[in-house]
Design a protein around this motif. Structure first.
Motif, mmCIF file in Angstrom:
data_model
loop_
_atom_site.group_PDB
_atom_site.id
_atom_site.type_symbol
_atom_site.label_atom_id
_atom_site.label_comp_id
_atom_site.label_asym_id
_atom_site.label_seq_id
_atom_site.Cartn_x
_atom_site.Cartn_y
_atom_site.Cartn_z
ATOM 1 N N GLU A 172 0.819 -1.207 0.000
ATOM 2 C CA GLU A 172 0.000 0.000 0.000
ATOM 3 C C GLU A 172 0.854 1.258 0.000
ATOM 4 O O GLU A 172 0.456 2.295 -0.511
ATOM 5 N N GLU A 173 2.027 1.198 0.566
ATOM 6 C CA GLU A 173 2.920 2.351 0.641
ATOM 7 C C GLU A 173 3.938 2.390 -0.493
ATOM 8 O O GLU A 173 4.709 3.338 -0.606
ATOM 9 N N ARG A 228 -11.591 0.301 -5.255
ATOM 10 C CA ARG A 228 -10.993 0.341 -3.909
ATOM 11 C C ARG A 228 -11.203 1.761 -3.368
ATOM 12 O O ARG A 228 -10.578 2.704 -3.853
ATOM 13 N N TRP A 287 -11.311 4.478 -0.208
ATOM 14 C CA TRP A 287 -10.784 4.726 1.134
ATOM 15 C C TRP A 287 -11.853 4.566 2.216
ATOM 16 O O TRP A 287 -12.988 5.039 2.076
ATOM 17 N N ILE A 306 -10.525 -1.589 2.805
ATOM 18 C CA ILE A 306 -9.542 -0.586 2.385
ATOM 19 C C ILE A 306 -9.383 0.468 3.478
ATOM 20 O O ILE A 306 -10.375 1.011 3.978
ATOM 21 N N CYS A 315 -0.073 9.233 2.457
ATOM 22 C CA CYS A 315 -0.656 8.141 1.693
ATOM 23 C C CYS A 315 -0.037 8.137 0.303
ATOM 24 O O CYS A 315 0.571 9.125 -0.127
#
Length: 349
Positions: free
Chosen positions: A23-24, A114, A116, A121, A129
């Motif tokens: 994710e990062e 997806r 937030w 998620i 982010c």
């Protein structure tokens, strides 16, 4: 990184939270963004108080927040339209680019989107982010971070007004004076409505609604019939558009009452269960009914209208909290104070 985490229903904590490596990871067309302002949305509060919204259930700790603005602090190797230091707002739903819905232009209804702070998620009440360039929008110099964090809810109103196909001089009714109802009223005026009635039970919210524009007229639905008021002002004809923005089955069951023949109803408010629908009332009016799910293709329009002054969302921002007070902010939001429309949280800079 320290984040606002919904541990489970009724339990929030501000704690270090391990973000998964994928994710990062900064891809070639991604941006790393330092968050500045995040709005508290009704859906965030609903997950806190109920633990679910329809089929979306919180089964593991989840970071909240999806209405956001911030500053680009790193860019991927193929990013061409933004640079480090740009102030931006972000569209929170990332669709599958290869899905049929996306290819047809309806990326907001892509089943694989997806979004937030929609389980599973994570949201963005956290310091940074990673987000795609394609869903990140540069802010003009005269649009502040707080206004930019309002682009996400404003997008719902603009999408609703677009679906309504408003014509100059139309009369509209908005059921509900919450944040979405009020941005819908502003969007309807920007689209060309001559007058917008906003109906609610909260006197303070109606006062806020009427303060936004001379063309907005408040109706206390607990003291006055919406249909009678609208028909009295239109020689018995009715309004051209009704926006249902309460999510209340009782309100939704009566959406056709103030509507003129040939008018349009736009369903905005989420309904957790099946609702009553007066097919006969719709039929005798040949009413058109539109439904919206979030929004699509409107973020640049929203930013442009904020920059030009066509829409002013600043009066809707009624309270701002520091990130350290996030848990308290959600407790206050869950109590639904009548004097507040949109609460926001500012992250440390």
């Amino acid at each position: 990184m320290k984040s606002l985490v919904l541990e489970r229903q009724h339990e929030l904590s501000l704690r270090d939270f391990p973000i998964e490596r994928e994710e990062e990871h900064l891809g070639p067309r991604d941006l790393r963004i330092k968050l500045h302002t995040v709005g508290i949305c009704g859906s965030d509060v609903h997950y806190y108080t109920h633990g679910r919204i329809g089929p979306f259930v919180v089964t593991a700790p989840m970071i909240l927040g999806h209405e956001a603005s911030g500053t680009v602090i790193e860019i991927g190797s193929e990013v061409a339209t933004l640079k480090v230091g740009d102030r931006v707002c972000m569209e929170p739903g990332i669709p599958d680019p290869n899905s049929k819905a996306t290819r047809l232009g309806m990326y907001n209804v892509d089943p694989a989107v997806r979004f937030w702070a929609t389980p599973p998620i994570h949201g963005i009440l956290r310091p940074t982010c990673v987000h795609p360039e394609a869903f990140t929008f540069k802010l003009p110099d005269n649009v502040g971070f707080a206004e930019a964090a309002m682009v996400e809810p404003l997008a719902v109103g603009v999408h609703a007004a677009t679906k309504a196909r408003i014509r100059p001089g139309d009369i509209a009714v908005v059921l509900g004076a919450g944040p979405i109802g009020l941005v819908t009223a502003l969007s309807a005026l920007a689209a060309g409505c001559a007058r917008v009635y906003v109906a609610d039970l909260a006197t303070k919210k109606l006062e806020i609604a009427e303060s936004l524009a001379p063309a907005i007229v408040g109706i206390d639905a607990g003291k006055q019939s919406i249909a009678e008021r609208v028909k009295a002002d239109t020689d018995g004809w009715g309004c051209d558009v009704v926006f249902e923005a309460t999510g209340s089955p009782k309100a939704a069951a009566r959406v056709f009452e103030p509507l003129a023949p040939g008018g349009c109803v736009v369903m905005i408010g989420g309904q957790p269960d099946p609702i009553s629908y007066d097919a006969g009332a719709a039929m005798i009016r040949e009413a058109r009914v539109e439904n919206i799910f979030r929004y699509a293709h409107v973020f640049p329009r929203c930013v442009a209208m904020l920059a030009s002054g066509t829409i002013d969302v600043k009066p809707l921002i009624t309270r701002t909290f520091s990130f350290a007070d996030s848990v308290e902010a959600f407790d206050i939001a869950a109590s639904a104070p009548a004097v507040d429309v949109k609460m926001q949280i500012e992250l440390p800079q």
